[in-house]
Design a protein around this motif. Structure first.
Motif, mmCIF file in Angstrom:
data_model
loop_
_atom_site.group_PDB
_atom_site.id
_atom_site.type_symbol
_atom_site.label_atom_id
_atom_site.label_comp_id
_atom_site.label_asym_id
_atom_site.label_seq_id
_atom_site.Cartn_x
_atom_site.Cartn_y
_atom_site.Cartn_z
ATOM 1 N N PHE A 125 37.914 23.108 45.265
ATOM 2 C CA PHE A 125 38.052 24.439 44.656
ATOM 3 C C PHE A 125 37.704 25.524 45.673
ATOM 4 O O PHE A 125 38.366 26.550 45.762
ATOM 5 N N SER A 126 36.672 25.249 46.459
ATOM 6 C CA SER A 126 36.246 26.263 47.422
ATOM 7 C C SER A 126 37.310 26.444 48.525
ATOM 8 O O SER A 126 37.497 27.545 49.040
ATOM 9 N N TYR A 127 38.015 25.361 48.872
ATOM 10 C CA TYR A 127 39.099 25.472 49.868
ATOM 11 C C TYR A 127 40.226 26.371 49.353
ATOM 12 O O TYR A 127 40.800 27.171 50.091
ATOM 13 N N ALA A 146 51.744 24.543 52.728
ATOM 14 C CA ALA A 146 51.499 24.668 51.281
ATOM 15 C C ALA A 146 50.008 24.672 50.936
ATOM 16 O O ALA A 146 49.563 25.526 50.161
ATOM 17 N N PRO A 147 49.190 23.783 51.509
ATOM 18 C CA PRO A 147 47.755 23.855 51.209
ATOM 19 C C PRO A 147 47.110 25.139 51.733
ATOM 20 O O PRO A 147 46.301 25.742 51.044
ATOM 21 N N GLU A 148 47.479 25.585 52.936
ATOM 22 C CA GLU A 148 46.779 26.749 53.491
ATOM 23 C C GLU A 148 47.181 28.045 52.792
ATOM 24 O O GLU A 148 46.486 29.044 52.913
ATOM 25 N N LEU A 149 48.277 28.031 52.049
ATOM 26 C CA LEU A 149 48.662 29.209 51.275
ATOM 27 C C LEU A 149 48.146 29.131 49.830
ATOM 28 O O LEU A 149 48.371 30.027 49.032
ATOM 29 N N GLY A 150 47.487 28.022 49.512
ATOM 30 C CA GLY A 150 46.980 27.863 48.144
ATOM 31 C C GLY A 150 48.060 27.489 47.143
ATOM 32 O O GLY A 150 47.859 27.574 45.931
ATOM 33 N N LEU A 151 49.223 27.075 47.652
ATOM 34 C CA LEU A 151 50.300 26.644 46.742
ATOM 35 C C LEU A 151 49.974 25.281 46.146
ATOM 36 O O LEU A 151 50.304 24.977 45.004
ATOM 37 N N THR A 152 49.321 24.438 46.941
ATOM 38 C CA THR A 152 48.940 23.094 46.498
ATOM 39 C C THR A 152 47.661 23.199 45.674
ATOM 40 O O THR A 152 46.652 23.690 46.173
ATOM 41 N N GLN A 153 47.729 22.761 44.432
ATOM 42 C CA GLN A 153 46.574 22.875 43.532
ATOM 43 C C GLN A 153 46.370 21.588 42.738
ATOM 44 O O GLN A 153 47.315 20.830 42.538
ATOM 45 N N TRP A 155 40.093 24.243 34.075
ATOM 46 C CA TRP A 155 41.037 23.133 33.922
ATOM 47 C C TRP A 155 40.863 22.094 35.045
ATOM 48 O O TRP A 155 40.793 20.895 34.804
ATOM 49 N N TRP A 156 40.748 22.600 36.262
ATOM 50 C CA TRP A 156 40.612 21.690 37.409
ATOM 51 C C TRP A 156 39.359 20.809 37.276
ATOM 52 O O TRP A 156 39.367 19.653 37.653
ATOM 53 N N GLU A 157 38.278 21.431 36.766
ATOM 54 C CA GLU A 157 37.027 20.670 36.647
ATOM 55 C C GLU A 157 37.146 19.524 35.647
ATOM 56 O O GLU A 157 36.382 18.563 35.698
ATOM 57 N N SER A 158 38.107 19.658 34.756
ATOM 58 C CA SER A 158 38.286 18.598 33.747
ATOM 59 C C SER A 158 39.199 17.490 34.270
ATOM 60 O O SER A 158 39.411 16.486 33.616
ATOM 61 N N LEU A 159 39.759 17.699 35.459
ATOM 62 C CA LEU A 159 40.805 16.806 35.966
ATOM 63 C C LEU A 159 40.260 15.775 36.924
ATOM 64 O O LEU A 159 40.135 16.041 38.117
ATOM 65 N N LYS A 160 39.898 14.639 36.457
ATOM 66 C CA LYS A 160 39.548 13.556 37.382
ATOM 67 C C LYS A 160 39.601 12.240 36.617
ATOM 68 O O LYS A 160 39.636 12.230 35.390
ATOM 69 N N SER A 161 39.606 11.166 37.353
ATOM 70 C CA SER A 161 39.596 9.859 36.714
ATOM 71 C C SER A 161 38.295 9.707 35.937
ATOM 72 O O SER A 161 37.226 10.067 36.443
ATOM 73 N N ASP A 162 38.378 9.184 34.710
ATOM 74 C CA ASP A 162 37.169 8.979 33.925
ATOM 75 C C ASP A 162 36.309 7.900 34.580
ATOM 76 O O ASP A 162 36.825 7.044 35.304
ATOM 77 N N GLU A 163 35.009 7.951 34.274
ATOM 78 C CA GLU A 163 34.118 6.956 34.877
ATOM 79 C C GLU A 163 34.484 5.539 34.504
ATOM 80 O O GLU A 163 34.321 4.611 35.290
ATOM 81 N N PHE A 212 44.278 17.201 47.076
ATOM 82 C CA PHE A 212 43.811 18.232 46.143
ATOM 83 C C PHE A 212 43.802 17.741 44.695
ATOM 84 O O PHE A 212 43.604 18.512 43.776
ATOM 85 N N GLY A 213 44.064 16.435 44.507
ATOM 86 C CA GLY A 213 44.128 15.926 43.134
ATOM 87 C C GLY A 213 45.446 16.260 42.472
ATOM 88 O O GLY A 213 45.545 16.369 41.257
ATOM 89 N N SER A 214 46.479 16.428 43.291
ATOM 90 C CA SER A 214 47.822 16.556 42.719
ATOM 91 C C SER A 214 48.534 15.225 42.916
ATOM 92 O O SER A 214 48.096 14.400 43.711
#
Lengths: 468, 203
Positions: free
Chosen positions: A241-243, A113-120, A262-270, A138-140
């Motif tokens: 993202f580059s992976y 799943a990760p190597e096919l880019g299904l995991t996001q 969208w992905w760039e906005s997705l992380k735990s807040d400081e 991947f932050g899922s």
């Protein structure tokens, strides 16, 4: 309760409703299935006269039962043949995308799943396999489920779940040379214990985690389950993202730009709130090897197997069971323990980078004549890439057997099994009694580089003596 | 294995039965049902293979082989029971052997979820009380009446306040532990959620 962590954000986004009992109905963005835990679920669907709700959100492959020597059909093992036929039939009937053997994309579900880019990033992912936690790299939010829950996801694309607490595991500094993600995660499980994660999602963070490659991050999240956590994750970053970019199922063109925003906005807040925070110094971690019958029973390569008195009262019962089963004496050194079998593969360490690291150790050297050593690529893609790089030849020249992709001797559902009380140096994830196919077989977990070193010397060795 | 196996259906509120004690922490699902038994497309024949390798090693002395336990239905275990693989085959095998409820110090998360999904209530109890039951079981059989609503376990000599997750308790008492029907009720909300998720639009 935690607040504003990635886990909270993804959970809230996927929450469909609150259920009367107090749990939540959670939408599952990606459902991965394989031949072992899905047939009964499809059977139940048929009994209840239900269809697969969103066939496009389910992806299948075959991994646990596939032979690694001869994959021609029908398989020699009738039961294995029946299982693959059942999956083929179910996928066809329900219009589910299936990466079968020979498709070029078959392999261990958590490698494929990760190597096919299904995991996001930002997805919820479920699969009837405990190592689904891998995809958290991947932050899922990805977790293993049982067959009844596989049925629920097929029928409704949702699950009834209680929200987990969130523990941040902050890893300072960086890993030393010859020390890998596998060593770090074994170290974490040893420090926290195999049941510490019950009820928790693990967020792995800090400079040492940031430094890791995507493949190493997958190794860490993969073994969250061995620490008792149902899922583990790492906040996505540029490396993530580059992976994903240019992978087969990655968003393309303008979709990529939208996805990235969208992905760039997705992380735990400081200033997000955690239910618990643990800090450790990754630079102190050394090559680590398990000596017992749970993944928590590990020591550094130069340490002694603990004495009973050195253990907490809660650990003593399992330690006594482990000394006896493993035939180890308390106080004995793990280094130089003779090994019979060396296995490189599994969803923990069967990726291309794992093969590269092991090949580097093996190049120009020979496997000890007392050892049966074999390498099982995690997927057809990994196998192809390894051949293109000439890694397969390095393995073969050293005396390793080079096999076809599958789960193989991680859990030994195919014909790759330990015999009697053989000792195995294994890059897989579990050292449970009987795990590798013999009721008396003994497993020592370690990094792929350490398995390669053990194969050359015929005994547990410090890989740092092999690398410059 | 009991030949008259019928899976539980509907509301589950009382479980009365004899206890069977299994001592040990971190007993994983590979031990409950070794991987080779996962080569099947249904769960029907798993009951006879539960703890197969442990039982063979103990040559008839394993609790699941002892004559006095053959009618037992309440399994009493220690901590982190059911860790490891997510295989539902493990609780399915226990259920087909005859287990209807489990009392333990703690359970691994996926094993616990799998038990709920197939109708096996799992209760937690303090280490001291578990040991009390296990010691009792070593000397004579213990018959327990479990009242799920009040989370009580009663016997001739011993009484315990059991703990169970509130959501699991409600599901058993209402008969909604088989989640598919409940989840299907919100079908229109699921469709809406599907359309609303950012990544669905990235394809």
């Amino acid at each position: 309760m935690s607040q504003d962590t990635l886990f909270d954000k993804v959970w809230d986004l996927h929450k469909v409703s609150s259920l009367p009992g107090g749990s939540d109905q959670i939408f599952i963005g990606l459902h991965l299935i394989h031949e072992v835990t899905s047939p009964q679920a499809f059977g139940a669907l048929k009994d209840k006269k239900l269809k697969v709700k969103f066939p496009d959100r389910t992806v299948a492959t075959v991994d646990h039962i596939v032979p690694t020597d001869n994959q021609s059909r029908p398989f020699k093992d009738n039961l294995a043949e029946k299982m693959i036929e059942t999956l083929e039939k179910n996928c066809l009937e329900h219009n589910i995308r299936f990466f079968n053997i020979g498709s070029g994309n078959q392999g261990i579900v958590h490698v494929v799943a990760p190597e096919l880019g299904l995991t996001q990033p930002g997805m919820t992912i479920a699969c009837g396999d405990s190592h689904t936690s891998t995809h958290g790299a991947f932050g899922s939010i990805a977790f293993g489920i049982g067959t009844s829950q596989v049925r629920d996801v097929l029928a409704t694309q949702t699950l009834a779940m209680n929200k987990l607490k969130v523990r941040q595991i902050w890893c300072d500094n960086k890993l030393s040379k010859g020390v890998y993600a596998k060593d770090l995660v074994l170290h974490i499980i040893n420090k926290l214990g195999v049941k510490a994660g019950a009820g928790f999602a693990y967020e792995f963070a800090g400079p040492a985690i940031h430094e890791l490659s995507m493949e190493e991050r997958m190794t860490i999240c993969n073994m969250s389950i061995e620490g008792g956590a149902r899922c583990g994750y790492i906040n996505p970053d540029a490396k993530t993202f580059s992976y994903i970019k240019n992978k087969l199922y990655a968003p393309k063109n303008e979709h990529w730009d939208r996805a990235l925003r969208w992905w760039e906005s997705l992380k735990s807040d400081e200033n997000s709130i955690y239910d618990d925070v643990i800090k450790l110094d990754a630079s102190k971690v050394e090559p680590t090897v398990t000596w017992g019958i749970t993944p928590g029973q590990s020591i550094s390569i130069n340490q002694q197997i603990p004495l009973l008195d050195e253990l907490s009262p809660n650990d003593k019962l399992v330690a006594e069971e482990a000394y006896e089963y493993m035939s180890f004496k308390p106080g004995q050194l793990i280094k130089d323990t003779p090994v019979d079998v060396c296995f490189i593969g599994s969803c923990t360490n069967g990726r291309i980078s794992d093969l590269r690291v092991a090949a580097k150790v093996l190049k120009g050297k020979k496997v000890s004549k007392n050892v049966k050593a074999f390498a099982v690529p995690g997927s057809e893609k990994v196998a192809t890439e390894a051949k293109q790089e000439g890694l397969d030849q390095i393995f073969k020249d050293s005396g390793f057997q080079w096999r076809e992709p599958g789960c193989s001797m991680c859990l030994a559902m195919n014909s790759d099994k330990l015999i009697g009380n053989q000792v195995s140096a294994s890059s897989s994830n579990r050292n449970f009694k009987g795990r590798q196919g013999s009721p008396r077989g003994r497993t020592l977990l370690m990094s792929p580089a350490m398995v390669a070193a053990a194969a050359i010397n015929g005994k547990v060795s410090d890989v740092r003596e092999f690398i410059n | 294995m009991k030949s008259d196996f019928t899976p539980p259906i509907g509301k589950i509120s009382n479980i009365n039965g004899q206890c069977i004690s299994l001592i040990g922490n971190d007993i994983d699902t590979d031990r409950i049902i070794p991987a080779r038994f996962l080569k099947c497309v249904n769960f029907d024949s798993l009951g006879e293979s539960v703890f197969e390798d442990d039982r063979k090693t103990l040559k008839g002395k394993h609790p699941f082989d002892l004559e006095e336990n053959k009618n037992a239905s309440i399994l009493v275990v220690n901590s982190n029971f059911g860790c490891g693989s997510s295989r539902e085959h493990a609780p399915q095998a226990l259920m087909r052997w005859g287990i209807k409820a489990i009392i333990g110090e703690s359970f691994a998360d996926i094993f616990y979820s799998n038990c709920i999904a197939i109708g096996i209530p799992c209760f937690t109890l303090l280490k001291k009380s578990i040991e009390e039951i296990q010691n009792y079981c070593n000397n004579q059989s213990l018959l327990l009446e479990i009242d799920l609503k009040n989370s009580l376990a009663k016997s001739k000599d011993l009484n315990f306040n059991l703990e169970i997750e509130e959501s699991s308790k409600k599901m058993f008492l209402s008969g909604e532990w088989d989640a598919t029907a409940t989840l299907l009720e919100k079908s229109s909300l699921v469709e809406m959620k599907y359309k609303e998720l950012p990544y669905i639009k990235f394809i």
